[in-house]
Design a protein around this motif. Sequence first.
Motif, PDB file in Angstrom:
ATOM      1  N   LEU A 119       0.825  -1.204   0.000  1.00 42.02           N
ATOM      2  CA  LEU A 119       0.000   0.000   0.000  1.00 42.02           C
ATOM      3  C   LEU A 119       0.860   1.254   0.000  1.00 42.02           C
ATOM      4  CD1 LEU A 119      -2.739   1.461   0.320  1.00 42.02           C
ATOM      5  CD2 LEU A 119      -2.534   1.081   2.796  1.00 42.02           C
ATOM      6  N   VAL A 120       1.864   1.281   0.848  1.00 42.22           N
ATOM      7  CA  VAL A 120       2.738   2.458   0.934  1.00 42.22           C
ATOM      8  C   VAL A 120       3.547   2.615  -0.353  1.00 42.22           C
ATOM      9  CG1 VAL A 120       4.627   3.511   2.199  1.00 42.22           C
ATOM     10  CG2 VAL A 120       2.828   2.319   3.445  1.00 42.22           C
ATOM     11  N   PRO A 125      -3.451   6.978  -2.429  1.00 43.12           N
ATOM     12  CA  PRO A 125      -3.887   7.490  -1.119  1.00 43.12           C
ATOM     13  C   PRO A 125      -4.010   6.368  -0.093  1.00 43.12           C
ATOM     14  CG  PRO A 125      -5.161   8.506  -2.867  1.00 43.12           C
ATOM     15  CD  PRO A 125      -4.341   7.428  -3.518  1.00 43.12           C
ATOM     16  N   ASN A 126      -3.412   6.549   1.072  1.00 39.72           N
ATOM     17  CA  ASN A 126      -3.472   5.500   2.095  1.00 39.72           C
ATOM     18  C   ASN A 126      -3.983   6.010   3.433  1.00 39.72           C
ATOM     19  OD1 ASN A 126      -1.208   6.835   3.215  1.00 39.72           O
ATOM     20  ND2 ASN A 126       0.214   5.517   2.085  1.00 39.72           N
ATOM     21  N   ARG A 179      -8.060   3.285 -14.335  1.00 37.60           N
ATOM     22  CA  ARG A 179      -7.994   3.420 -12.879  1.00 37.60           C
ATOM     23  C   ARG A 179      -6.548   3.186 -12.414  1.00 37.60           C
ATOM     24  NH1 ARG A 179     -11.756   2.397  -8.511  1.00 37.60           N
ATOM     25  NH2 ARG A 179     -13.417   2.715 -10.042  1.00 37.60           N
ATOM     26  N   PRO A 180      -5.963   4.104 -11.620  1.00 31.11           N
ATOM     27  CA  PRO A 180      -4.597   3.913 -11.112  1.00 31.11           C
ATOM     28  C   PRO A 180      -4.495   2.651 -10.268  1.00 31.11           C
ATOM     29  CG  PRO A 180      -5.291   6.186 -10.833  1.00 31.11           C
ATOM     30  CD  PRO A 180      -6.516   5.422 -11.234  1.00 31.11           C
ATOM     31  N   ALA A 181      -3.373   1.946 -10.420  1.00 25.01           N
ATOM     32  CA  ALA A 181      -3.184   0.692  -9.689  1.00 25.01           C
ATOM     33  C   ALA A 181      -1.697   0.400  -9.533  1.00 25.01           C
ATOM     34  CB  ALA A 181      -3.876  -0.460 -10.416  1.00 25.01           C
ATOM     35  N   VAL A 218      -3.002  -3.183  -5.481  1.00 26.62           N
ATOM     36  CA  VAL A 218      -3.556  -1.978  -4.860  1.00 26.62           C
ATOM     37  C   VAL A 218      -4.237  -1.162  -5.949  1.00 26.62           C
ATOM     38  CG1 VAL A 218      -3.089   0.054  -3.443  1.00 26.62           C
ATOM     39  CG2 VAL A 218      -1.666  -1.991  -3.189  1.00 26.62           C
ATOM     40  N   VAL A 219      -5.506  -0.826  -5.744  1.00 27.95           N
ATOM     41  CA  VAL A 219      -6.282  -0.113  -6.758  1.00 27.95           C
ATOM     42  C   VAL A 219      -6.885   1.154  -6.141  1.00 27.95           C
ATOM     43  CG1 VAL A 219      -8.193  -0.263  -8.398  1.00 27.95           C
ATOM     44  CG2 VAL A 219      -6.864  -2.315  -7.861  1.00 27.95           C
ATOM     45  N   ALA A 220      -6.759   2.263  -6.853  1.00 26.50           N
ATOM     46  CA  ALA A 220      -7.331   3.517  -6.364  1.00 26.50           C
ATOM     47  C   ALA A 220      -8.850   3.417  -6.290  1.00 26.50           C
ATOM     48  CB  ALA A 220      -6.935   4.661  -7.293  1.00 26.50           C
TER      49      ALA A 220
END
Length: 223
Positions: A119-120, A125-126, A179-181, A218-220
């Motif tokens: 995630l980091v 965004p986290n 979609r950002p990933a 990880v998907v936005a």
Amino acid sequence: MGKLYLVPTPIGNLEDMTFRAIKVLKEVDLILAEDTRTSGKLLQHYEILTPMQSHHMHNEHKTVNALVERMKSGEIFALVSDAGTPAISDPGFLLTRACIENDVEVECLPGATAFVPALVNSGLPNDRFVFEGFLPIKKGRQTRLMALKEETRTMVFYESPHKLLKTLTQFTEYFGENRPASVSRELTKLYEENIRGTLSGVLQHFTENPPKGELVIVVAGKK
């Protein structure tokens, strides 16, 4: 009254084992291991001689009550999974719940887990995120994906190499190809890789470069 320790173990790099985790594993009466062969290598590396017992998804329903009774009698156990933190997409929840219901103390040590560095590393965004783990294989999969179409938080998934392309293809269909990933592979290991971009771009990369090793997607969230 005994106690249950939930002890995280390295997801790849053995140096990620904490001093405290080693101390606890050396001092408990018994180590409950998802796979005693896998955990045996770790114990041998750190010269931990504590006996082990198998505790995995296929036998945990049958053994939980007996284990709790032993802890109520004063024994102290540690639970480890093959890698990462127990109960995170691994066995551990049933035993933890049973201990709490029977007033047996439970303590989870901090340590390795795959989704946090993924995630980091993603750059997405986290401050708010949702951990989905493994999606249902068949039944309920489409229903879950439909529900996640409207999710605004960053989403984190676990996936196996042979299912990655199918999952990323479905993500492009449900979330949109732009979609950002990010996909993290082999975290903490020698060939760690973090592929970032759009869902279509990440899918193209792994279509051309068949994935190996453990994967975190990880998907936005939806804007």
